[in-house]
Scaffold this motif. Structure first.
Motif, PDB file in Angstrom:
ATOM      1  N   TRP A  38      36.277  31.550 -35.195  1.00  0.00           N
ATOM      2  CA  TRP A  38      36.859  30.216 -35.332  1.00  0.00           C
ATOM      3  C   TRP A  38      38.311  30.309 -35.787  1.00  0.00           C
ATOM      4  N   GLN A  74      40.159  27.856 -27.530  1.00  0.00           N
ATOM      5  CA  GLN A  74      38.969  27.025 -27.551  1.00  0.00           C
ATOM      6  C   GLN A  74      37.731  27.811 -27.155  1.00  0.00           C
ATOM      7  N   LEU A  78      34.268  28.299 -29.211  1.00  0.00           N
ATOM      8  CA  LEU A  78      32.957  28.066 -28.596  1.00  0.00           C
ATOM      9  C   LEU A  78      32.060  29.290 -28.755  1.00  0.00           C
ATOM     10  N   LEU A  81      30.684  29.308 -32.216  1.00  0.00           N
ATOM     11  CA  LEU A  81      29.632  28.312 -32.392  1.00  0.00           C
ATOM     12  C   LEU A  81      28.325  28.766 -31.748  1.00  0.00           C
ATOM     13  N   ASP A 130      35.477  21.162 -25.441  1.00  0.00           N
ATOM     14  CA  ASP A 130      35.097  20.460 -26.675  1.00  0.00           C
ATOM     15  C   ASP A 130      33.683  19.895 -26.581  1.00  0.00           C
ATOM     16  N   CYS A 133      31.285  22.639 -27.141  1.00  0.00           N
ATOM     17  CA  CYS A 133      31.153  22.898 -28.582  1.00  0.00           C
ATOM     18  C   CYS A 133      30.243  21.865 -29.233  1.00  0.00           C
ATOM     19  N   PHE A 155      34.847  17.351 -32.769  1.00  0.00           N
ATOM     20  CA  PHE A 155      34.833  17.749 -31.357  1.00  0.00           C
ATOM     21  C   PHE A 155      34.673  16.528 -30.444  1.00  0.00           C
TER      22      PHE A 155
END
Length: 378
Positions: A38, A74, A78, A81, A130, A133, A155
């Motif tokens: 992240w 990004q 992801l 996550l 987004d 995510c 997000f």
């Protein structure tokens, strides 16, 4: 309306601050790979933003490469996550996302030159990331689920802002005033969303770390069974629920026969392996709602929810037979062992934990006195 350069400076500052927050959190709670991804993703995306506003540099840098960095940033977030959610995002997928983030603006820069087309295509691509995510967060089912709504909101807001910007640009064309309006509006929303995302991610990882510490404090390190501290809390909770609902509960005391002999003749490492193997067997045979507790050196305590003495006796007899059939392969020998099991039930001893344990222990002593390798219901 704020000047675009001012808003961009605010965006970069917020990105750096949230990145610092994520890095500090990662160092403070065990250097989790998720937090590293992240933080790295934020740094890469921030670099892309900085490249995108540079003047006097080749078109490839500010109109194409900057988008590639933002897309890669990004994608790294992801991947973090998905790792947090017990999934993965392959290196090929990372490369594909970064490549797509480069190719879309390149197409609208050289093949079909259009600033609106570039902003719309790239914005929708970032919005899709987004949303990915957001979906990944929504699939998290552990105790951190309540915390993930902060990041999920960020997000969601970020994705919605990018989609609305794309729709606005499609409707209003290449008018410079419109482009400046939506660009500044987007740059105003992004820092707010980033704050939600960063704080949400830190809350999630901190909560999971706290849960892991709690689990470790209630677990025996050698066998993976619960320890006596867990028995004092989880055992009492199980008995209270059973009492309220009128269910029976059985308690079994499982003792490895001649464990001292095993340690003396095969070594303490062999004794540890016996305990690990027995714990794994007990955990595999019992239901998720039952408790397996390492009660003493070679003793395990089982709390069998919803069983009476007769049913529990059948369960324990099955366990005893499986132990007899089990062989442990040592470097220079093959080891087999047996267990003695003493049983008590709430039918005779009520739902008080101490009485149930004492009754099971008395039954265990009788089973050992009668020759071991047997189950005895007290």
């Amino acid at each position: 309306m704020f000047h675009e350069q001012t808003l961009l400076l605010v965006e970069v500052c917020f990105t750096l601050l949230t990145t610092a927050l994520l890095v500090a959190a990662a160092l403070g709670v065990g250097k989790q790979a998720e937090l590293r991804l992240w933080a790295l993703g934020n740094v890469v995306a921030c670099l892309g933003l900085a490249l995108g506003v540079q003047s006097g540099v080749p078109t490839f840098i500010h109109a194409v490469l900057s988008y590639g960095f933002m897309g890669l940033g990004q994608a790294l977030v992801l991947r973090g996550l998905r790792l947090y959610a017990g999934q993965d995002l392959s290196l090929k997928s990372l490369v594909a996302i970064a490549a797509a983030s480069l190719l879309l603006p390149a197409y609208f820069t050289w093949v079909e030159p259009s600033l609106t087309g570039r902003l719309v295509a790239s914005g929708l691509g970032f919005a899709a990331l987004d949303l990915a995510c957001l979906v990944t967060l929504l699939r998290v089912r552990d105790r951190t689920r309540a915390m993930m709504w902060v990041a999920a909101t960020g997000f969601g807001v970020l994705s919605a802002a990018l989609i609305l910007r794309a729709l606005w640009l499609l409707l209003h064309g290449d008018a410079p005033a419109d482009q400046e309006l939506v660009a500044n509006g987007t740059l105003f929303i992004i820092p707010l969303a980033q704050v939600c995302i960063a704080f949400g991610l830190v809350l999630m990882i901190t909560r999971r770390y706290a849960e892991e510490l709690r689990r470790l404090s209630l677990t025996d390190r050698l066998t993976g069974a619960y320890n006596r501290a867990a028995l004092s809390t989880l055992g009492l909770r199980l008995l209270q629920r059973a009492r309220r609902s009128g269910r029976g509960v059985a308690v079994a005391m499982v003792d490895v026969d001649h464990f001292k002999h095993i340690n003396e003749n095969f070594g303490h490492a062999a004794g540890d392996e016996v305990l690990r193997q027995l714990s794994a067997l007990l955990l595999a045979q019992l239901r998720p709602g039952d408790l397996v507790v390492r009660y003493g050196g070679e003793e395990f305590l089982l709390l069998l929810d919803g069983l009476n003495g007769t049913t529990a006796e059948r369960v324990c007899e099955r366990v005893r037979k499986l132990v007899v059939e089990t062989r442990i392969n040592l470097p220079n020998a093959e080891l087999n062992y047996t267990v003695s099991i003493g049983l008590s039930s709430s039918e005779a001893s009520g739902h008080e934990l101490e009485k149930l344990i004492n009754a099971a222990d008395s039954a265990l002593q009788k089973a050992k006195a009668e020759g071991r390798n047997r189950v005895l219901l007290g």
